[in-house]
Design a protein around this motif. Structure first.
Motif, PDB file in Angstrom:
ATOM      1  N   THR A   1       0.850  -1.183   0.000  1.00  0.00           N
ATOM      2  CA  THR A   1       0.000   0.000   0.000  1.00  0.00           C
ATOM      3  C   THR A   1       0.892   1.242   0.000  1.00  0.00           C
ATOM      4  O   THR A   1       1.951   1.259   0.645  1.00  0.00           O
TER       5      THR A   1
ATOM      6  N   CYS B   1       1.152   5.646   0.033  1.00  0.00           N
ATOM      7  CA  CYS B   1       0.649   7.018   0.114  1.00  0.00           C
ATOM      8  C   CYS B   1       1.843   7.967   0.047  1.00  0.00           C
ATOM      9  O   CYS B   1       2.881   7.606  -0.517  1.00  0.00           O
TER      10      CYS B   1
ATOM     11  N   SER C   1      -1.571   4.893   4.149  1.00  0.00           N
ATOM     12  CA  SER C   1      -1.101   3.554   3.776  1.00  0.00           C
ATOM     13  C   SER C   1      -0.802   2.654   4.977  1.00  0.00           C
ATOM     14  O   SER C   1      -1.004   1.433   4.880  1.00  0.00           O
TER      15      SER C   1
ATOM     16  N   SER D   1       3.849  -1.397   3.411  1.00  0.00           N
ATOM     17  CA  SER D   1       3.511  -0.080   2.889  1.00  0.00           C
ATOM     18  C   SER D   1       4.770   0.750   2.726  1.00  0.00           C
ATOM     19  O   SER D   1       5.836   0.432   3.260  1.00  0.00           O
TER      20      SER D   1
END
Length: 227
Positions: free
Chosen positions: A11, A13, A20, A43
């Motif tokens: 994930t 971000c 995330s 992440s």
């Protein structure tokens, strides 16, 4: 490739301290229940605050939904982190573009988390309605695993073929507004924005976990006939 190796999900971000990490920890907790040992979720951030823990309100959200925020440290997204990842789930369309700048080979395995969840909702609804998906014959479901395949191998085969199946129904899951693909960034903003983030992110996570449960392999199915 070890066919029984856990499916690797990343994930992504920006700072890797708000959005995330929540997606990482809640996906990991839910997927561990659906298919124990079947997934590794991590992440990273495109401009990560390296080494920082997740933000306190994000940590509270993780705890609320049954995950653990402990021992988290933000990481900078790098080509090395992307190597070998089976599925990348970004928090915005912009993050998706940044992932692909680092590794264009991930084009067909990188989605925003909200668009991926909508695609899985379409697949689940079509399965419930008995509608055959294009490519289903060559992407084995976990319930119809190859003879002798372990449950983890069946799960890995299914999920590694899932991005192509999901993309095949993209046209049925387009949002009314492209902004509905994104998760709002709450960093340095008031708690109400964190609640907005939670309201956007939680349904996507629920959809992904539901799909995992619906398609979780059983030991009996994976063992094949005559075992």
């Amino acid at each position: 490739m070890d066919t029984s190796a856990p499916v690797r999900i990343l994930t992504v971000c920006t700072g890797n301290i708000c959005r995330s990490p929540v997606a990482e920890r809640l996906l990991q907790a839910g997927l561990d229940q659906a298919v124990p040992g079947g997934f590794e979720v991590a992440s990273a951030g495109t401009r990560a605050m390296v080494g920082e823990p997740m933000q306190p309100i994000s940590a509270d959200i993780v705890r609320t939904f049954g995950g653990s925020p402990d021992h988290f440290a933000a990481r900078q997204l790098t080509p090395n982190i992307l190597r070998g990842v089976d599925l990348v789930l970004t928090m915005t369309s912009g993050h998706r573009g940044e992932v692909l700048q680092l590794d264009a080979s991930l084009l067909k395995r990188t989605f925003t988390i909200r668009e991926f969840a909508r695609m899985l909702d379409v697949l689940d609804q079509r399965a419930a309605d008995g509608v055959a998906e294009a490519g289903a014959a060559v992407v084995p479901s976990t319930a119809d695993a190859h003879d002798g395949a372990s449950p983890l191998a069946a799960n890995a085969a299914y999920w590694r073929g899932l991005p192509a199946r999901a993309a095949g129904v993209r046209h049925l899951s387009l949002p009314a507004d492209s902004s509905e693909n994104d998760i709002v960034d709450p960093y340095r903003r008031d708690p109400g924005v964190y609640r907005q983030m939670e309201d956007q992110l939680a349904p996507a996570i629920v959809s992904i976990l539901r799909h995992a449960r619906l398609n979780a392999p059983s030991a009996e199915a994976a063992a094949g006939p005559g075992s």
